[in-house]
Each structure stands twice: as C-alpha cells, then as structure tokens.
Write a protein that holds these residues in place. Structure first.
Motif, short mmCIF file in Angstrom:
data_model
loop_
_atom_site.label_atom_id
_atom_site.label_comp_id
_atom_site.label_asym_id
_atom_site.label_seq_id
_atom_site.Cartn_x
_atom_site.Cartn_y
_atom_site.Cartn_z
N HIS A 192 0.81 -1.22 0.00
CA HIS A 192 0.00 0.00 0.00
C HIS A 192 0.85 1.27 0.00
O HIS A 192 0.33 2.36 0.24
N ALA A 193 2.13 1.14 -0.29
CA ALA A 193 3.03 2.28 -0.21
C ALA A 193 2.68 3.39 -1.19
O ALA A 193 2.74 4.58 -0.85
N GLU A 194 2.30 3.03 -2.40
CA GLU A 194 2.08 4.02 -3.45
C GLU A 194 0.67 4.59 -3.44
O GLU A 194 0.46 5.76 -3.73
N ASN A 195 -0.30 3.74 -3.15
CA ASN A 195 -1.69 4.16 -3.23
C ASN A 195 -2.42 3.67 -1.99
O ASN A 195 -2.93 2.56 -1.94
N CYS A 196 -2.49 4.52 -0.99
CA CYS A 196 -3.07 4.12 0.28
C CYS A 196 -4.33 4.94 0.58
O CYS A 196 -4.27 6.15 0.71
N ARG A 197 -5.46 4.27 0.64
CA ARG A 197 -6.70 4.94 0.98
C ARG A 197 -6.71 5.31 2.47
O ARG A 197 -5.95 4.77 3.26
#
Length: 232
Positions: free
Chosen positions: A145-150
């Motif tokens: 989830h490093a790049e795209n974390c909700r």
C-alpha cells in the motif's frame, strides 16, 4: 502519588516529604555539576576539547527515581549559568568537531551479565518466531500500500503498527525471565499478536471488521501519527 520515602530494608516506611526530597535532588544536581566540571577540567589537560556524554535510562525519571525530573531540571538550570562548559547534544558537537575516530560498540545491554541472555532465554524464546512472522507480514502489507493508500487502509496500517510495536516491547520478555509478572507479560504479548493477526488477515482479504478495528484503537491508541511506512 508518592506516599513513602525509601527508608532502607524495612517494612516501616517514613512518610514522603516533597520539600525535603526536592532539596535533596537539588543538592545532588549541584554535586553532579561539580563532578562534571572536574571531569572536563581533567580531560582538557590532555589538549583537546572534551565532551561528557550523560545518557539516562528514561525509566529512572519518575519510576525508580521519583525525584529524577527535579534533579534533571535543577542540573539544567545550574549548567545554563556555567562559564566553563555548556550543554549540547552529540549531533551538535560532531557538527563542530570533525570526526577523528569511528568505533562500533560491542553489543551489550543493562541486563544481567551485560548481554542479551535476559531477553533470549528458555522462558521467553517462544515469542520470537511469532514476532518475526508478524514483522514480515507488516512489511509486506506496508509495501503493498506504499504508493496508493486509501484513508481507511492508512488507519488499519497504523493500528497494525501499534499492535506490532506493543507485542515487541522488550519489557514482556524481561518480565517472563524474571518471573516478576510472567502471566501478565505473556497475556500482553499473546493479545497484541492475536489482534495483529486477526486485523492483518481481515485486511488482506479486504474484509476488515470496523467494529473490531475501533475496539483495537480504543484499547491501544498510542502514537496517533505513527508512520507505518518505516516498514517498507
């Protein structure tokens, strides 16, 4: 609240007197300052600008040493008026003094015999395979989830970090070894690992029970801004 003073090895303890304790702490601070001044003077005779590093165990301040914060305050106030030396930090000192030598200290602890035996003993060795697996799972989840974390995922990852850090607390292994509070230490370790595993498994399958997450947060919500990306 401090009810009793340390009155030696007896069950008959005298009452705690804050005024006397504060006065004693101030006297100790003054004595410590005197010895620091003497140490700096002696080292300076060798022809270089010395630094005295005074690392304190934070547990001393308020726990084993109730007057520790008072001592530290008094020492800092006295040292602020010194002409022979000034307070600084290791990083500030190194910035102004080019490094002459680099050494690597031997691995050691404050535990019995100075090595890691207290924390790696038959009484507590069982915890480490579980902690290592949890740490590996934490890293995998963080990288995913490093790049795209909700926002919700960020919330879950923060709580996973809290549960892992709490499970890894070295005090649990220490208490297991000493037997001081073995049952409590075992309970805390297993509970944090269990909550981590349950929340992690729900997170991986995208089936997080928000009620369970809220319960975890209400139990352990230290470090509200903990950075889970350190595990990447």
């Amino acid at each position: 609240m401090k009810y009793h003073r340390i009155t030696g090895r007896t069950t008959e303890k005298k009452g705690y007197d804050p005024a006397v304790a504060e006065k004693t702490a101030a006297e100790h601070a003054s004595d410590f300052l005197k010895h620091c001044r003497q140490q700096i003077r002696e080292i300076s005779e060798f022809g270089f600008d010395p630094i005295v590093v005074a690392p304190f165990d934070a547990e001393l301040f308020g726990h084993w040493w109730f007057e520790g914060p008072i001592f530290l305050e008094q020492f800092i106030r006295l040292a602020a008026n010194e002409r022979d030396f000034r307070l600084t930090t290791p990083s500030e000192f190194l910035a102004g003094h080019p490094t002459q030598q680099i050494i690597e200290p031997a691995a050691s602890t404050w535990g019995e015999n100075g090595h890691l035996g207290v924390w790696l003993d038959p009484s507590n060795a069982w915890i480490y395979p579980h902690l290592h697996i949890a740490a590996q799972r934490m890293s995998e989840a963080a990288r995913k989830h490093a790049e795209n974390c909700r926002q919700f995922a960020d919330r879950v990852l923060k709580q996973l970090t809290r549960e892992l850090l709490l499970a890894q607390s070295s005090d649990w292994a220490f208490l297991m070894k000493t037997g001081t509070a073995r049952e409590y230490a075992t309970k805390r370790t297993t509970e944090h690992l269990a909550r981590f595993s349950r929340l992690h498994d729900q997170f991986v399958t995208n089936e997080v029970d928000e009620g369970f997450l809220r319960d975890c947060e209400s139990r352990d919500n230290l470090f509200p801004n903990v950075n889970w990306r350190y595990y990447i």
